[in-house]
Scaffold this motif. Structure first.
Motif, PDB file in Angstrom:
ATOM      1  N   CYS A 150     -52.090 -13.525  23.709  1.00 31.35           N
ATOM      2  CA  CYS A 150     -52.381 -14.161  25.116  1.00 31.35           C
ATOM      3  C   CYS A 150     -53.055 -13.437  26.130  1.00 31.35           C
ATOM      4  O   CYS A 150     -53.077 -12.266  26.248  1.00 31.35           O
ATOM      5  CB  CYS A 150     -50.934 -14.161  25.671  1.00 31.35           C
ATOM      6  N   GLY A 151     -54.047 -14.222  26.719  1.00 31.50           N
ATOM      7  CA  GLY A 151     -55.071 -13.698  27.419  1.00 31.50           C
ATOM      8  C   GLY A 151     -54.538 -13.215  28.884  1.00 31.50           C
ATOM      9  O   GLY A 151     -54.665 -12.005  29.480  1.00 31.50           O
ATOM     10  N   PHE A 152     -53.452 -13.832  29.245  1.00 33.88           N
ATOM     11  CA  PHE A 152     -52.825 -13.617  30.600  1.00 33.88           C
ATOM     12  C   PHE A 152     -51.770 -12.298  30.424  1.00 33.88           C
ATOM     13  O   PHE A 152     -52.110 -11.219  31.239  1.00 33.88           O
ATOM     14  CB  PHE A 152     -51.866 -14.659  31.123  1.00 33.88           C
ATOM     15  N   GLY A 153     -51.329 -12.192  29.320  1.00 32.73           N
ATOM     16  CA  GLY A 153     -50.357 -10.824  29.086  1.00 32.73           C
ATOM     17  C   GLY A 153     -51.619  -9.775  28.878  1.00 32.73           C
ATOM     18  O   GLY A 153     -51.215  -8.480  29.291  1.00 32.73           O
ATOM     19  N   SER A 154     -52.826  -9.978  28.255  1.00 34.76           N
ATOM     20  CA  SER A 154     -53.801  -8.813  27.999  1.00 34.76           C
ATOM     21  C   SER A 154     -54.396  -8.533  29.306  1.00 34.76           C
ATOM     22  O   SER A 154     -54.611  -7.116  29.251  1.00 34.76           O
ATOM     23  CB  SER A 154     -54.808  -9.518  27.153  1.00 34.76           C
ATOM     24  N   LEU A 155     -54.418  -9.187  30.375  1.00 36.96           N
ATOM     25  CA  LEU A 155     -55.054  -9.017  31.564  1.00 36.96           C
ATOM     26  C   LEU A 155     -53.939  -8.301  32.591  1.00 36.96           C
ATOM     27  O   LEU A 155     -54.250  -7.703  33.597  1.00 36.96           O
ATOM     28  CB  LEU A 155     -55.708  -9.922  32.458  1.00 36.96           C
ATOM     29  N   GLY A 156     -52.624  -8.553  32.230  1.00 40.52           N
ATOM     30  CA  GLY A 156     -51.650  -7.937  32.854  1.00 40.52           C
ATOM     31  C   GLY A 156     -51.139  -8.947  34.151  1.00 40.52           C
ATOM     32  O   GLY A 156     -50.477  -8.679  34.996  1.00 40.52           O
ATOM     33  N   VAL A 157     -51.794 -10.271  34.037  1.00 37.08           N
ATOM     34  CA  VAL A 157     -51.742 -11.222  35.301  1.00 37.08           C
ATOM     35  C   VAL A 157     -50.419 -12.015  35.115  1.00 37.08           C
ATOM     36  O   VAL A 157     -50.253 -13.197  35.921  1.00 37.08           O
ATOM     37  CB  VAL A 157     -52.888 -11.841  35.584  1.00 37.08           C
ATOM     38  N   CYS A 158     -49.547 -11.889  33.933  1.00 35.30           N
ATOM     39  CA  CYS A 158     -48.408 -12.621  33.850  1.00 35.30           C
ATOM     40  C   CYS A 158     -47.139 -12.102  34.385  1.00 35.30           C
ATOM     41  O   CYS A 158     -47.104 -10.591  34.403  1.00 35.30           O
ATOM     42  CB  CYS A 158     -48.161 -12.913  32.130  1.00 35.30           C
ATOM     43  N   CYS A 159     -46.349 -12.791  35.380  1.00 35.18           N
ATOM     44  CA  CYS A 159     -45.172 -11.929  35.853  1.00 35.18           C
ATOM     45  C   CYS A 159     -44.107 -12.672  35.445  1.00 35.18           C
ATOM     46  O   CYS A 159     -43.719 -14.024  35.676  1.00 35.18           O
ATOM     47  CB  CYS A 159     -45.279 -12.296  37.494  1.00 35.18           C
ATOM     48  N   ARG A 160     -43.238 -11.924  35.135  1.00 39.49           N
ATOM     49  CA  ARG A 160     -41.759 -12.368  34.725  1.00 39.49           C
ATOM     50  C   ARG A 160     -40.626 -11.598  35.162  1.00 39.49           C
ATOM     51  O   ARG A 160     -39.548 -11.657  34.510  1.00 39.49           O
ATOM     52  CB  ARG A 160     -41.512 -12.247  32.736  1.00 39.49           C
ATOM     53  N   ILE A 161     -40.869 -11.018  36.547  1.00 46.02           N
ATOM     54  CA  ILE A 161     -39.904 -10.331  37.223  1.00 46.02           C
ATOM     55  C   ILE A 161     -38.721 -11.323  38.010  1.00 46.02           C
ATOM     56  O   ILE A 161     -37.616 -10.803  37.965  1.00 46.02           O
ATOM     57  CB  ILE A 161     -40.789  -9.452  38.248  1.00 46.02           C
ATOM     58  N   CYS A 162     -38.887 -12.512  38.133  1.00 48.21           N
ATOM     59  CA  CYS A 162     -37.827 -13.544  38.448  1.00 48.21           C
ATOM     60  C   CYS A 162     -37.794 -14.599  37.732  1.00 48.21           C
ATOM     61  O   CYS A 162     -38.873 -15.035  37.104  1.00 48.21           O
ATOM     62  CB  CYS A 162     -37.791 -13.614  40.009  1.00 48.21           C
ATOM     63  N   LEU A 218     -47.609  -2.384  35.443  1.00 48.37           N
ATOM     64  CA  LEU A 218     -48.009  -1.083  34.984  1.00 48.37           C
ATOM     65  C   LEU A 218     -46.905   0.020  35.265  1.00 48.37           C
ATOM     66  O   LEU A 218     -46.658   0.695  34.614  1.00 48.37           O
ATOM     67  CB  LEU A 218     -49.384  -0.829  35.742  1.00 48.37           C
ATOM     68  N   SER A 219     -46.536  -0.229  36.805  1.00 43.28           N
ATOM     69  CA  SER A 219     -45.698   1.042  37.342  1.00 43.28           C
ATOM     70  C   SER A 219     -44.307   0.844  36.176  1.00 43.28           C
ATOM     71  O   SER A 219     -43.797   1.936  35.932  1.00 43.28           O
ATOM     72  CB  SER A 219     -45.206   0.675  38.715  1.00 43.28           C
ATOM     73  N   ARG A 220     -43.825  -0.278  35.899  1.00 47.14           N
ATOM     74  CA  ARG A 220     -42.782  -0.439  35.119  1.00 47.14           C
ATOM     75  C   ARG A 220     -42.788   0.113  33.817  1.00 47.14           C
ATOM     76  O   ARG A 220     -42.096   0.478  33.259  1.00 47.14           O
ATOM     77  CB  ARG A 220     -42.270  -1.793  34.958  1.00 47.14           C
ATOM     78  N   MET A 221     -43.914   0.195  33.335  1.00 49.06           N
ATOM     79  CA  MET A 221     -44.281   0.760  32.103  1.00 49.06           C
ATOM     80  C   MET A 221     -44.403   2.181  32.311  1.00 49.06           C
ATOM     81  O   MET A 221     -43.887   2.888  31.450  1.00 49.06           O
ATOM     82  CB  MET A 221     -45.747   0.548  31.413  1.00 49.06           C
ATOM     83  N   MET A 222     -44.859   2.701  33.171  1.00 47.43           N
ATOM     84  CA  MET A 222     -44.532   4.196  33.579  1.00 47.43           C
ATOM     85  C   MET A 222     -43.274   4.699  33.710  1.00 47.43           C
ATOM     86  O   MET A 222     -42.690   5.643  32.934  1.00 47.43           O
ATOM     87  CB  MET A 222     -45.399   4.512  34.854  1.00 47.43           C
ATOM     88  N   ALA A 223     -42.498   3.723  34.351  1.00 49.19           N
ATOM     89  CA  ALA A 223     -40.984   4.050  34.337  1.00 49.19           C
ATOM     90  C   ALA A 223     -40.271   3.895  32.885  1.00 49.19           C
ATOM     91  O   ALA A 223     -39.272   5.153  32.783  1.00 49.19           O
ATOM     92  CB  ALA A 223     -40.040   3.049  35.384  1.00 49.19           C
ATOM     93  N   ALA A 224     -40.704   3.135  32.282  1.00 53.55           N
ATOM     94  CA  ALA A 224     -40.060   3.068  31.026  1.00 53.55           C
ATOM     95  C   ALA A 224     -40.464   4.228  30.133  1.00 53.55           C
ATOM     96  O   ALA A 224     -39.629   5.001  29.264  1.00 53.55           O
ATOM     97  CB  ALA A 224     -40.638   1.881  30.175  1.00 53.55           C
ATOM     98  N   GLY A 225     -41.660   4.964  30.099  1.00 53.26           N
ATOM     99  CA  GLY A 225     -42.104   5.707  29.487  1.00 53.26           C
ATOM    100  C   GLY A 225     -41.305   7.278  30.124  1.00 53.26           C
ATOM    101  O   GLY A 225     -40.839   7.951  29.290  1.00 53.26           O
ATOM    102  N   ALA A 226     -41.028   7.298  31.446  1.00 51.78           N
ATOM    103  CA  ALA A 226     -40.565   8.449  31.597  1.00 51.78           C
ATOM    104  C   ALA A 226     -39.103   8.410  31.376  1.00 51.78           C
ATOM    105  O   ALA A 226     -38.434   9.418  30.942  1.00 51.78           O
ATOM    106  CB  ALA A 226     -40.658   8.314  33.352  1.00 51.78           C
ATOM    107  N   ALA A 227     -38.324   7.237  31.338  1.00 54.30           N
ATOM    108  CA  ALA A 227     -37.105   7.104  31.013  1.00 54.30           C
ATOM    109  C   ALA A 227     -37.020   7.550  29.316  1.00 54.30           C
ATOM    110  O   ALA A 227     -36.069   8.334  28.973  1.00 54.30           O
ATOM    111  CB  ALA A 227     -36.759   5.796  31.075  1.00 54.30           C
ATOM    112  N   GLY A 228     -37.900   7.244  28.671  1.00 47.50           N
ATOM    113  CA  GLY A 228     -37.639   7.397  27.291  1.00 47.50           C
ATOM    114  C   GLY A 228     -37.768   9.146  26.881  1.00 47.50           C
ATOM    115  O   GLY A 228     -36.898   9.422  26.191  1.00 47.50           O
ATOM    116  N   HIS A 229     -38.817   9.718  27.543  1.00 47.41           N
ATOM    117  CA  HIS A 229     -38.811  11.250  27.377  1.00 47.41           C
ATOM    118  C   HIS A 229     -37.942  12.044  27.932  1.00 47.41           C
ATOM    119  O   HIS A 229     -37.438  12.962  27.460  1.00 47.41           O
ATOM    120  CB  HIS A 229     -40.299  11.564  27.972  1.00 47.41           C
ATOM    121  N   SER A 230     -37.572  11.394  29.245  1.00 46.71           N
ATOM    122  CA  SER A 230     -36.351  12.032  30.011  1.00 46.71           C
ATOM    123  C   SER A 230     -35.035  11.828  29.555  1.00 46.71           C
ATOM    124  O   SER A 230     -34.173  12.735  29.427  1.00 46.71           O
ATOM    125  CB  SER A 230     -36.415  11.649  31.265  1.00 46.71           C
TER     126      SER A 230
END
Ligand code: MSK
Length: 638
Positions: free
Chosen positions: A40-52, A83-95
């Motif tokens: 998916c081109g939208f997902g690859s660019l990060g411009v798809c929002c599924r937050i609500c 992007l920020s939610r990915m960072m949070a998920a990474g932090a959650a995994g290691h922590s």
């Protein structure tokens, strides 16, 4: 080394085993990658929002269709939030991994866990001194309890002026001050992850720069979790020291009960190693002439490889192939980077797939619930299951790979400093610092991160590493990158002889011989699993402190040619925040936003000194990394 096109890997074992998969019509990760094309081109660019649930919304990247989601979020806000939610998920995994170890250490300190003890008391004492826990005249148990309790404060502290103990004690003071001035130092790992989730939910933080800065605090929480997980694991299980072992699927043996440990957390894999030693006769009685053979996959593999010399079967992308050998009797998994497809592959063979963590179950697996208080019992149950499975093997389906390489591994920060101390016991860092300053070592590169089907498995790692070594750059590696080097024979003195530039070779030879290794250090130094990236930072911090500079001034770079997981997103981001030019070989899902892309590749340099380099071509990436190293040398006047 040529690559196999059907499985897109440089690994000769992958080329062998993917023919077995094709013949048996068993899909592998590469087949599934093909069925997902075009992605998916939208997902690859990060411009798809599924937050609500008004969405999903997507932004037309060409500017003709919608430029805002239904709530009004534009492409920059959407990309920044994703992007920020990915960072949070990474932090959650290691922590979460770190919390598990810290909670176990508290109970070890109270003598509540008979399967565990403090194996490296000197390391625990050093950690205690660093954190300000009293050690003088105290027994090791209470020290362990206090260190663990103080560590857990980094998950509990509610005073946001008080930064986490582990991050402030693991970096040069100048770097801590810079991060504090930018208000990105985490005060509480859990709170930081929760705050990212809260501020990125519908109707909250919509300023893309502010959202990314929030994510950055999460990435630094990830670093905090990694530091404490690594250091406490060393205290409980031993600090790695150089050991000679083997890597690649050829480590699976025909006449053994083969058990693979796959995942990340050493709490179970350590005990499986211990218990297997006591059950060798039982395995032989079942017909396994060579007893029990524990092998590693991914980072559980790296953990036991570094501490015990357990052979590494493979890294992330070829974990399914271990089962296709027809000789893997059990695969025991814990957390992270475990393919959900394993159950389906295991069902085609006699292999028992065993999940162990109640919060990480998988279809097609048998679940044996792991809790530290019954660790030995659990490990015995699992080894028994593997012995039982061994008797059900179909000899006609056994396809042991011929691919196996020697690997010299186990280079913790302490092991590196210890080797240097053989040259200068009074000032161990001097030989390293002198050789960086005089240019015999041009710089240091840390290879980290995963495998990714977007590129040829292990290919970028070896191309970039060989180029950097030839140009006299000292190479460190962790995680599945380290697995790639181990499998491909690049963690050997022979690789140093074959590929390192003359001055690097001379230094590695002098240190290796002084350390009693009888030859050069390996071309790439294996520092551990992906949670152990903090070891490389420990070495860098020692050098920076010694020179009285900050990390961004040193000729240090990082590279993740096949970055894949949310954890890798968090690691790459903290690497940038610590001041390192940081290469990623996969195009991140952020390019739909110029604001976010510019912030990561240019704005970050102004704020932190580090920046992202996105370059899928390994040769071009090597050139850019070498350029970054020379730029730093010039700025330092060396
Ligand atoms: S296992 S996070 S694929 S390094 Fe640590 Fe490998 Fe990346 Fe997982």
């Amino acid at each position: 080394m040529s690559s196999c096109t059907s499985c897109n890997s440089c690994d000769p074992a992958a080329a062998e085993l993917c023919t077995v998969a094709a013949a048996a019509d068993i899909p592998t990760v590469w087949d599934r990658h093909a069925t997902q094309q075009p992605q998916c081109g939208f997902g690859s660019l990060g411009v798809c929002c599924r937050i609500c649930w008004k969405g999903p919304c997507r932004i037309d990247p060409f500017g003709k269709g919608p430029q805002r989601g239904i709530c009004g979020a534009d492409r920059d806000t959407i990309v920044a939030r994703n992007l920020s939610r990915m960072m949070a998920a990474g932090a959650a995994g290691h922590s979460e991994h770190g919390r598990h170890i810290a909670l176990a250490m508290q109970r070890v300190g109270r003598n509540e866990l008979p399967a565990y003890r403090i194996r490296d008391e000197a390391k625990l004492t050093a950690v205690a001194n660093r954190l300000g826990v009293a050690t003088e005249g105290r027994a090791i148990g209470p020290i362990a309890y206090d260190v663990a309790t103080l560590t857990l404060e980094d998950y509990r502290n509610q005073d946001h002026h008080q930064a986490c103990n582990w991050i402030t004690s693991s970096l040069p003071k100048k770097r801590v001050d810079k991060l504090r001035a930018l208000d990105v130092l985490p005060h509480n790992i859990d709170a930081t992850v929760a705050q990212i989730m809260a501020r990125t939910s519908v109707g909250c933080d919509a300023d893309p720069t502010n959202v990314v800065l929030g994510g950055i605090k999460g990435a630094l929480a990830d670093f905090t979790g990694m530091c404490l997980a690594t250091e406490l694991s060393d205290a409980m299980f031993g600090t790695p020291q150089p050991v000679v072992t083997t890597a690649n699927l050829g480590v699976i043996r025909k006449d053994s009960v083969n058990i693979a440990v796959n995942g990340h957390n050493p709490l179970l894999s350590e005990v499986i190693c211990d218990v297997a030693r006591t059950m060798q006769d039982k395995a032989r009685a079942a017909g396994a002439r060579d007893g029990i053979n524990i092998v590693g996959i991914c980072c559980s593999g790296n953990e036991v490889m570094l501490r015990h010399g357990v052979p590494l079967a493979t890294n992330y992308l070829s974990q399914e192939l271990a089962i296709l050998t027809g000789a893997l009797d059990a695969m025991v998994v814990d957390v992270q980077c475990i393919m959900p497809s394993l159950g389906e592959v295991a069902e085609c063979f006699h292999t028992r797939l065993v999940t162990t963590m109640d919060e990480n179950k998988m279809p097609g697996a048998t679940h044996v619930s792991f809790h530290e208080e019954h660790a030995e019992e659990t490990a015995r149950t699992i080894v028994d299951m593997a012995i039982g499975a061994f008797t059900l093997r179909d000899p006609k389906r056994i396809r042991i790979s011929s691919a196996v390489s020697k690997a010299v591994v186990g280079f913790s920060a302490e092991a590196v400093i210890g080797a240097l101390a053989k040259i200068d016991p009074d000032d161990p860092l001097k030989p390293l610092v002198d050789n960086i300053v005089n240019g015999n070592i041009r710089g240091i590169a840390l290879f980290a991160g995963c495998n990714n089907t977007q590129s040829t498995q292990d290919g970028g790692f070896q191309t970039i590493a060989k180029r950097l070594a030839k140009n006299n750059v000292l190479l460190l590696a962790t995680g599945c990158g380290a697995g790639a080097f181990a499998k491909l024979g690049l963690m050997t003195p022979e690789a140093t002889d074959a590929y390192a530039g003359d001055t690097l070779k001379a230094v590695l030879t002098a240190v290796g011989e002084a350390a009693g290794l009888g030859g050069p250090l390996p071309m790439v130094l294996h520092m551990g699993s992906c949670v152990d990236n903090s070891r490389a930072v420990a070495v860098a911090t020692a050098i920076a402190d010694r020179l009285g500079v900050d990390l961004h001034e040193l000729p240090l770079v990082a590279s993740a040619p096949e970055a894949m997981s949310e954890k890798a997103v968090a690691i790459g981001t903290w690497s940038v925040c610590l001041g390192l030019p940081t290469h990623i070989g996969t195009v991140p899902q952020v390019t739909g936003s110029t604001v976010v892309t510019n912030l990561l590749t240019r704005g970050a340099a102004d704020l932190f000194g580090g920046y992202f380099i996105v370059e899928p071509n390994p040769e071009a990436a090597a050139d850019t990394l070498l350029g970054a190293i020379e730029e730093r040398r010039e700025a330092l006047g060396i």
